[in-house]
Design an enzyme around this catalytic site. Structure first.
Site, PDB file in Angstrom:
ATOM      1  N   GLY A  44      -4.906  -6.872  10.698  1.00  0.00           N
ATOM      2  CA  GLY A  44      -4.677  -5.678   9.732  1.00  0.00           C
ATOM      3  C   GLY A  44      -5.263  -6.215   8.322  1.00  0.00           C
ATOM      4  O   GLY A  44      -6.367  -6.270   8.171  1.00  0.00           O
ATOM      5  N   LEU A  80      -1.386   8.347   4.084  1.00  0.00           N
ATOM      6  CA  LEU A  80      -2.147   8.962   5.439  1.00  0.00           C
ATOM      7  C   LEU A  80      -3.205   9.820   4.905  1.00  0.00           C
ATOM      8  O   LEU A  80      -3.460  10.897   5.685  1.00  0.00           O
ATOM      9  CB  LEU A  80      -1.226   9.773   6.240  1.00  0.00           C
ATOM     10  CG  LEU A  80      -0.093   9.187   6.998  1.00  0.00           C
ATOM     11  CD1 LEU A  80       0.890   9.808   7.695  1.00  0.00           C
ATOM     12  CD2 LEU A  80      -0.559   7.786   7.509  1.00  0.00           C
ATOM     13  N   LYS A 135       4.008   3.312  17.663  1.00  0.00           N
ATOM     14  CA  LYS A 135       4.116   1.917  16.445  1.00  0.00           C
ATOM     15  C   LYS A 135       5.374   2.262  15.896  1.00  0.00           C
ATOM     16  O   LYS A 135       5.631   3.166  15.140  1.00  0.00           O
ATOM     17  CB  LYS A 135       2.889   2.288  15.509  1.00  0.00           C
ATOM     18  CG  LYS A 135       2.748   1.085  14.666  1.00  0.00           C
ATOM     19  CD  LYS A 135       1.299   1.243  13.968  1.00  0.00           C
ATOM     20  CE  LYS A 135       1.075   0.272  12.957  1.00  0.00           C
ATOM     21  NZ  LYS A 135      -0.237   0.105  12.280  1.00  0.00           N
ATOM     22  N   ASN A 168       0.922  -1.288   0.124  1.00  0.00           N
ATOM     23  CA  ASN A 168       0.119   0.007   0.014  1.00  0.00           C
ATOM     24  C   ASN A 168       0.618   1.243  -0.087  1.00  0.00           C
ATOM     25  O   ASN A 168       2.019   1.408   0.618  1.00  0.00           O
ATOM     26  CB  ASN A 168      -1.070   0.168   1.158  1.00  0.00           C
ATOM     27  CG  ASN A 168      -0.379   0.821   2.453  1.00  0.00           C
ATOM     28  OD1 ASN A 168      -0.539   1.956   2.580  1.00  0.00           O
ATOM     29  ND2 ASN A 168       0.195  -0.226   3.456  1.00  0.00           N
ATOM     30  N   THR A 220       4.575  -1.706   8.065  1.00  0.00           N
ATOM     31  CA  THR A 220       4.700  -2.432   7.021  1.00  0.00           C
ATOM     32  C   THR A 220       6.343  -2.328   6.710  1.00  0.00           C
ATOM     33  O   THR A 220       6.803  -1.260   6.912  1.00  0.00           O
ATOM     34  CB  THR A 220       4.027  -1.624   5.683  1.00  0.00           C
ATOM     35  OG1 THR A 220       4.196  -0.457   5.560  1.00  0.00           O
ATOM     36  CG2 THR A 220       2.423  -2.054   5.930  1.00  0.00           C
ATOM     37  N   ASN A 274      -4.949   7.045  16.508  1.00  0.00           N
ATOM     38  CA  ASN A 274      -3.765   6.665  15.915  1.00  0.00           C
ATOM     39  C   ASN A 274      -3.320   8.207  15.308  1.00  0.00           C
ATOM     40  O   ASN A 274      -4.151   8.645  14.765  1.00  0.00           O
ATOM     41  CB  ASN A 274      -3.776   5.570  14.902  1.00  0.00           C
ATOM     42  CG  ASN A 274      -2.384   5.409  14.241  1.00  0.00           C
ATOM     43  OD1 ASN A 274      -1.865   6.391  13.607  1.00  0.00           O
ATOM     44  ND2 ASN A 274      -1.736   4.255  14.172  1.00  0.00           N
ATOM     45  N   CYS A 300       5.191   5.334   9.444  1.00  0.00           N
ATOM     46  CA  CYS A 300       4.425   5.096   8.113  1.00  0.00           C
ATOM     47  C   CYS A 300       5.420   5.263   6.947  1.00  0.00           C
ATOM     48  O   CYS A 300       6.147   6.392   6.825  1.00  0.00           O
ATOM     49  CB  CYS A 300       3.171   6.169   7.681  1.00  0.00           C
ATOM     50  SG  CYS A 300       2.834   6.136   6.074  1.00  0.00           S
TER      51      CYS A 300
HETATM   52  C1  SIN Z   1      -0.675   4.856   4.844  1.00  0.00           C
HETATM   53  O1  SIN Z   1      -1.614   5.853   5.041  1.00  0.00           O
HETATM   54  O2  SIN Z   1       0.154   5.421   3.730  1.00  0.00           O
HETATM   55  C2  SIN Z   1      -0.489   3.490   5.541  1.00  0.00           C
HETATM   56  C3  SIN Z   1      -0.296   3.984   6.997  1.00  0.00           C
HETATM   57  C4  SIN Z   1       1.069   3.386   7.492  1.00  0.00           C
HETATM   58  O3  SIN Z   1       1.692   2.790   6.933  1.00  0.00           O
HETATM   59  O4  SIN Z   1       1.539   3.746   8.724  1.00  0.00           O
END
Ligand code: SIN
Length: 337
Positions: A293, A101, A193, A97, A221, A127, A158
């Site tokens: 998730g 955000l 996190k 992904n 991720t 969060n 992120c």
């Molecule tokens: C995203 O919104 O890009 C994913 C969130 C994340 O990886 O923390």
């Protein structure tokens, strides 16, 4: 906050769901866990960004009140449109992904989304993320006094915001700055996190603990990419994206194993957890709670199913509670020869 603070004795919160499903094979198993002062009726949380904006979207598929906690999609001080499409790409055993955000910003979230969460019947974890440490400070300072929020998870990991996948959780000093800033500005339990995309995640976990985190959650991720050989272009505008799902489970389990042994605060395991068996593995290596998730995209009721099935697996393991079972991984070296 040390591990001793979360040990037995604290009952599930008033009005929270009971640990076991009344229909399950072992309704008497005690699923309650504590993340510092935050008591969850069971260890099953949803992972940020994988459970809709408020979680309400999943109400047709499961009883939200059965979950240990819902963690909402990351909120930033101001609205973010997110990255241009495409934003996701399925892989052989997971999902890439590059959302970036996307969110409505704090003010709209408080006005429109938070009210939807208030009577959901389980713990709600907000969060948050910022582009600078000052933005994290700003958000944290606005949380206290907002009814309906039980804890804050600080997204310092992120990979989809800055070019190259960089994030605060790649630097212990920046991690310490962000988490101590949040800690100083809110009385809510603080969960840091963490990113797997670091040389030594235990260094970052310790920095978060030293800065006052009540718990750490990992992993966000893994950096990955996808390219289209026909167009000869990267699939994602940022080139890099974040990989989640079953592909990362063994990697995440190893990092959780290591961090559990490096810090005293509770650890929340995340990474490819799809079944109650997966959850049992993370609890066995010492995670206090787990987050579901990517599995929720494929099976929206996955988290509730894990809650339902845990009592029977605990009974099979000879444990009457999650607390009794957690962290009981045996060592080969202690086996009688
Ligand atoms: C995203 O919104 O890009 C994913 C969130 C994340 O990886 O923390």
């Amino acid at each position: 906050m040390k591990e001793t603070r979360r040990e037995p004795g604290a009952p599930p919160p008033a009005g929270a769901a009971p640990g076991g499903d009344p229909d399950s094979a072992a309704p008497d198993a005690d699923l309650a866990v504590s993340l510092g002062d935050l008591v969850l009726a069971n260890p099953v949380m949803t992972a940020s960004g994988t459970f809709g904006g408020s979680g309400r979207e999943f109400a047709p598929y499961l009883d939200l009140s059965k979950l240990g906690a819902i963690v909402v999609k990351t909120i930033t001080p101001r609205p973010r449109p997110g990255n241009p499409p495409p934003r996701t790409r399925e892989t052989a055993a997971g999902l890439l992904n590059s959302i970036g955000l996307q969110n409505p910003g704090f003010d709209r979230w408080v006005g429109e989304v938070l009210p939807l969460l208030r009577d959901i019947g389980t713990r709600v974890v907000i969060n948050i993320a910022g582009e600078t440490p000052a933005e994290y400070d700003e958000l944290a300072g606005r949380l206290d006094g907002l009814p309906g929020i039980d804890a804050v998870e600080v997204n310092i990991s992120c990979p989809n915001v800055e070019q190259g996948g960089a994030c605060p959780a790649q630097d212990p000093a920046v991690t310490h700055r962000v988490i101590s800033g949040v800690r100083a500005r809110t009385r809510l339990p603080v969960i840091a996190k963490l990113s797997p995309n670091v040389e030594d995640v235990t260094v970052i976990a310790r920095a978060a603990e030293d800065a006052g985190a009540d718990a750490v959650s990992l992993v966000n991720t893994f950096l990955g990419t996808a390219v289209d050989w026909r167009t000869r272009r990267p699939v994602f505008r940022n080139v890099v994206a974040g990989l989640s799902g079953p592909a990362i489970k063994p990697l995440a389990l190893w990092l959780v194993y290591r961090v559990v042994r490096a810090v005293s605060v509770p650890v929340i395991g995340i990474g490819g957890i799809s079944t109650a068996e997966d959850a049992m593995e993370f609890l066995l290596v010492g995670a206090t709670a787990i987050q579901v998730g990517t599995a929720s995209f494929r099976t929206p009721s996955a988290a509730a199913r894990i809650v339902r099935e845990l009592p029977a697996l605990l009974r099979e393991a000879g444990a009457g509670s999650v607390r009794e079972y957690r962290g009981t991984l045996r060592s080969w070296s202690h086996e009688a020869s």
